[in-house]
Design an enzyme around this catalytic site. Structure first.
Site, PDB file in Angstrom:
ATOM      1  N   ASP A 144       0.975  -1.130  -0.029  1.00  0.00           N
ATOM      2  CA  ASP A 144      -0.023  -0.079  -0.078  1.00  0.00           C
ATOM      3  C   ASP A 144       0.822   1.140  -0.072  1.00  0.00           C
ATOM      4  O   ASP A 144       1.941   1.111  -0.475  1.00  0.00           O
ATOM      5  CB  ASP A 144      -0.982  -0.047   1.238  1.00  0.00           C
ATOM      6  CG  ASP A 144      -2.119   0.706   0.839  1.00  0.00           C
ATOM      7  OD1 ASP A 144      -2.253   1.993   0.539  1.00  0.00           O
ATOM      8  OD2 ASP A 144      -3.361   0.029   1.045  1.00  0.00           O
ATOM      9  N   HIS A 191       1.598   1.934  -3.261  1.00  0.00           N
ATOM     10  CA  HIS A 191       0.648   2.901  -3.895  1.00  0.00           C
ATOM     11  C   HIS A 191       1.097   4.142  -3.914  1.00  0.00           C
ATOM     12  O   HIS A 191       0.527   4.978  -4.879  1.00  0.00           O
ATOM     13  CB  HIS A 191      -0.702   2.947  -3.168  1.00  0.00           C
ATOM     14  CG  HIS A 191      -1.441   1.685  -2.975  1.00  0.00           C
ATOM     15  ND1 HIS A 191      -2.615   1.386  -2.628  1.00  0.00           N
ATOM     16  CD2 HIS A 191      -1.078   0.379  -3.698  1.00  0.00           C
ATOM     17  CE1 HIS A 191      -3.118   0.130  -2.536  1.00  0.00           C
ATOM     18  NE2 HIS A 191      -2.314  -0.609  -3.618  1.00  0.00           N
TER      19      HIS A 191
END
Length: 534
Positions: free
Chosen positions: A303, A337
């Site tokens: 993430d 991300h």
């Protein structure tokens, strides 16, 4: 004679004490890190002071055989050392299986370079407690490394902490390589409502599909979905003088490193590695912390990689603890991300941030700011410089006020089309971003060069981009900005239009280079666009 005798006695004491005073002064300097060349004032960061005492966990019955449960032994060693006033608790060579390690003040947990600490996948070892997660007060399982309201804490050494996160996390098929997906579903567990998501247990599945599954105020409900309430790997809150230096943290159940409301925090020489398919597998989330240095570390995440937060919505605004005076330098991000990320939980405010000399290779986005209506909070005085990027899947630079909250008529705001954006009333939930400098950035191969999208009711204010070199498929989009300066921007793109502006005001562009094949250098749209010069 009496005065002479008294003076001689004082002189002798000076001879005795002077070396000690000099040493004390030297130690005081070692306990501080003074940073220079910052775009804001910042006091020296205080390092933890740890007493010169060493205790091995083996003396309390711990066995590094990869089988024995060492939860009691490790925590007994820490408690005993703390009762003596603190010191260094050594984890020597071996493979040490354990449940949660509960940190205490004045303790340095030192991990031998060849030691591996494996946190047990037995969820019964992790009691349900009240913590903060994703910017809200919730009930979750205790973190594998846990502490609250501590002073003088260090985690050092070159060993490995393994969070056994693959035993906790759901897995989504579309984010997982086929061979890993086959391995996961053959290990047991259950499918979700379709065969596109897998859960390690019915408890995890039940929690995932619950309404408002991020908020649990009732212990009974939490017990029923305990495996869904997976912990962050390292959780330390409301503490002062904290050092993390040297270890590798891998395979966390949820976020990996989560310091919350920590003053005087140094993270250096650290490696964080989570699989790219790890849901909520953030590398480090710095939340409501002050006087922070993150340096010389590598992050490879499922993430966001290096993320700065300060609480969510009304809860974060009421708590009112900003993240401020933070320096991030000489760090590398691989998967993630976002490379360096601010938000989306930033309701308590973020200010005085300096990111310098970092590299991002393979991340989804490079420099990423995110917020949404309802967050509130002020993000200001941010400087990001000397950034190298390569193979960024989406935007090299992304500032987005519509994170996970856009209406159907605004769904095209991230594309090259200019959609109509609703103008709403300004209130305490309106986020404010201002005074942002991004300079000396190079990116080879991105999906899109830049996407900056403010709100119609609260445009981004005073954004400066200098010395930017980006190669990307799509060009740059700017929407809802007031006060944008671009100087020396070299954009190489196959897009038909290099720069697009919608409802932007007071824009100055100097020294712009675009490919000869670009059909349109700049497109301007929106009834509120004004004073744009190139």
């Amino acid at each position: 004679m009496k005065n002479v005798k008294t003076n001689m006695i004082l002189y002798k004491w000076v001879l005795v004490l002077a070396p000690l005073l000099i040493n004390i002064g030297a130690e005081a300097k070692l306990r501080n890190i003074t940073l220079t060349g910052l775009p804001f004032t910042m006091p020296a960061i205080e390092l933890p002071t740890i007493p010169n005492r060493e205790i091995s966990i083996e003396k309390f019955g711990a066995k590094g055989d990869g089988i024995t449960d060492n939860t009691s032994a490790i925590n007994a060693a820490i408690s005993h050392c703390a009762s003596l006033g603190g010191g260094v608790v050594n984890i020597p060579f071996g493979t040490w299986v354990t449940g949660p390690i509960q940190l205490k003040s004045n303790i340095e947990l030192h991990l031998d370079n060849q030691a591996i600490v494996v946190f047990s996948s037995n969820i019964n070892l992790y009691p349900l407690i009240r913590v903060s997660y994703e910017g809200r007060d919730v009930i979750r399982c205790m973190s594998p490394i846990y502490g609250v309201e501590l002073e003088n804490v260090a985690i050092t050494g070159g060993g490995v902490f393994d969070g056994s996160g693959d035993k906790w996390r759901p897995v989504k098929k579309n984010k997982t390589p086929p061979d890993i997906w086959d391995e996961v579903i053959s290990s047991g567990g259950v499918y979700g409502k379709d065969e596109k998501i897998w859960f390690p247990s019915e408890s995890s599945k039940k929690g995932y599909y619950m309404k408002e599954n991020g908020i649990f105020d009732y212990q009974k409900v939490a017990e029923e979905i305990k495996q869904f309430l997976r912990p962050v790997m390292f959780y330390l809150s409301y503490s002062n003088r904290v050092l993390i230096d040297g270890p590798t943290f891998r395979n966390s159940p949820a976020w990996c490193l989560h310091p919350l409301a920590v003053n005087n925090l140094v993270v250096r020489n650290v490696t964080v590695k989570n699989p790219v398919w790890a849901l909520n597998g953030d590398a480090i989330d710095i939340e409501s912390c002050r006087y922070v240095l993150i340096e010389d570390s590598q992050f490879d995440a499922g993430d966001d990689a290096i993320c700065i937060k300060s609480g969510r919505d009304e809860y974060g605004r009421k708590l009112g603890l900003a993240s401020e005076k933070i320096v991030i330098r000489n760090c590398t991000v691989l998967n993630g991300h976002g490379g360096v990320v601010i938000g989306s939980e930033m309701s308590g405010g973020v200010r005085d941030i300096f990111v310098d000399h970092c590299s991002f290779s393979g991340a989804d986005s490079g420099i990423r700011f995110k917020s949404t209506r309802g967050r509130g909070g002020i993000v200001e005085n941010i400087k990001i410089s000397n950034i190298n990027m390569s193979d960024i899947k989406r935007e090299a630079i992304l500032i987005d006020f519509y994170y996970q909250n856009q209406s159907p008529d605004e769904a095209k705001h991230k594309t090259n089309e200019f959609s109509k954006m609703k103008l709403l009333a300004v209130n305490e939930g309106t986020p404010i971003f201002r005074n942002i400098i991004i300079q000396d950035v190079t990116c080879h191969n991105a999906g899109q060069a830049i996407s900056v999208v403010g709100l119609p009711e609260m445009r981004l204010q005073n954004v400066t981009m200098n010395n930017i070199n980006i190669q990307a498929k799509s060009g740059a989009i700017f929407k809802q900005i007031e006060g944008l300066t671009i100087d020396n921007f070299n954009i190489s793109t196959t897009d038909s239009t290099a720069l697009r502006f919608m409802d932007c005001k007071d824009v100055k562009i100097k020294r712009l280079t675009v490919p000869e094949k670009v059909k349109l250098i700049m497109e301007v749209a929106g009834g509120r666009s004004d004073n744009i010069t190139i």
